[in-house]
Write an enzyme that holds these catalytic residues in place. Structure first.
Site, PDB file in Angstrom:
ATOM      1  N   SER A  75       5.710  -3.531   1.216  1.00  0.00           N
ATOM      2  CA  SER A  75       5.313  -3.244   2.597  1.00  0.00           C
ATOM      3  C   SER A  75       3.806  -3.034   2.624  1.00  0.00           C
ATOM      4  O   SER A  75       3.181  -2.785   1.581  1.00  0.00           O
ATOM      5  CB  SER A  75       6.015  -1.972   3.083  1.00  0.00           C
ATOM      6  OG  SER A  75       5.453  -1.484   4.294  1.00  0.00           O
ATOM      7  N   TYR A  81       9.268   6.486   1.707  1.00  0.00           N
ATOM      8  CA  TYR A  81       9.101   5.049   1.927  1.00  0.00           C
ATOM      9  C   TYR A  81       7.877   4.538   1.178  1.00  0.00           C
ATOM     10  O   TYR A  81       7.918   3.509   0.505  1.00  0.00           O
ATOM     11  CB  TYR A  81       8.968   4.787   3.424  1.00  0.00           C
ATOM     12  CG  TYR A  81       9.002   3.325   3.814  1.00  0.00           C
ATOM     13  CD1 TYR A  81      10.191   2.607   3.803  1.00  0.00           C
ATOM     14  CD2 TYR A  81       7.844   2.661   4.216  1.00  0.00           C
ATOM     15  CE1 TYR A  81      10.227   1.270   4.171  1.00  0.00           C
ATOM     16  CE2 TYR A  81       7.870   1.333   4.590  1.00  0.00           C
ATOM     17  CZ  TYR A  81       9.065   0.635   4.562  1.00  0.00           C
ATOM     18  OH  TYR A  81       9.097  -0.689   4.923  1.00  0.00           O
TER      19      TYR A  81
END
Length: 273
Positions: free
Chosen positions: A142, A155
């Protein structure tokens, strides 16, 4: 014929979002597909659409944190198609909440899906893919694997870990002279349902998280994201940045170094005034 024609690819998280678009575009490119997702009904919808393009497709309900199930998925893929040329470890989840307010179970859930799910898929498929003449391992990190942000510690941790794991694996394949190309993908904000299905810590306004993601962050269409990813995968690129925001993050972290960590807290304080 393009690279993907007549190849066999496995895709996790194929029921929606980027995974669904990857599956559709791979089918349109002539690939045979082993699709997997924890949500079986929407997965079957994706599989049916791919079959509409003439693709040979299997659909497997799969929890990527279940290592034995991932091993069976890989073995079943090879048994069904006779080989596998690539895997896209795309399945992922999101969690929002400051560290002090976050439960261990929620933190572990994100790391288990977003990091260990990638490790499981890579480990189980890699021995088979190494037999391909031009194999591919594709792992989804990401933009938050390039830059950390407050409120997304688990995350960030998982996506940074995916980055390190994938870059190390690519070097191993290069050192061994193996033809497997390993690609790490860094999407920015993509219009998917990840925010709507995310867990949040106590005290976090869930509706605000969803609105912020969908109205201010998620700018890239999933189909565009999939096209960018597959173009990079076909060319064997070590990393693929998806969306203008991912490119901005990449440049900012290169230019600013650790100093970028002052920017988001300052912006957050200004926004709260």
């Amino acid at each position: 014929m393009g690279y993907f024609d007549s190849r066999v690819f496995a895709v996790t998280g194929a029921a929606s979002g980027i995974g669904r678009e990857l599956a559709i575009q791979l089918a349109q490119s002539g690939a045979a597909l082993a699709l997997a997702d924890i949500s079986s009904d929407p997965l079957e919808v994706t599989a049916a659409e791919c079959r509409g393009f003439g693709a040979d497709v299997t659909a497997t309900a799969l929890d990527v944190t279940d290592r034995a199930a991932v091993a069976a998925f890989a073995a079943d893929t090879v048994a069904r198609f006779g080989r596998v040329d690539g895997v896209v470890n795309n399945a992922g989840v999101l969690f929002s909440g400051d560290v002090v307010a976050s439960d261990y179970a929620d933190l572990e859930h994100v790391v288990n899906v977003d990091f260990w799910g990638v490790v499981n898929g890579t480990k189980e498929f890699l021995p088979h893919i190494m037999k391909s003449d031009r194999g591919r391992i594709v792992n989804l990190s990401s933009a938050f694997g390039l830059m950390a942000a407050p409120g997304y510690s688990a995350y960030n941790a998982a996506k940074f870990a995916v980055r390190g794991f994938t870059e190390s694996l690519r070097q191993e394949m290069e050192s061994a002279g193996n033809r497997v190309k390993v690609t790490c993908v860094y999407p920015g904000g993509v219009r998917t349902s990840i925010a709507r299905t995310a867990r949040t810590a106590v005290g976090v306004d869930r509706a605000d998280v969803v609105e912020s993601f969908e109205q201010r962050i998620a700018r890239t269409d999933p189909a565009d994201a999939a096209r960018t990813i597959l173009r990079g995968v076909e060319r064997g690129r070590p990393r693929v940045l998806v969306g203008p925001d991912a490119r901005v993050v990449d440049v900012a972290t290169r230019v600013l170094g650790p100093a970028y960590q002052w920017l988001l807290p300052a912006a957050k304080r200004l926004a709260s005034r």
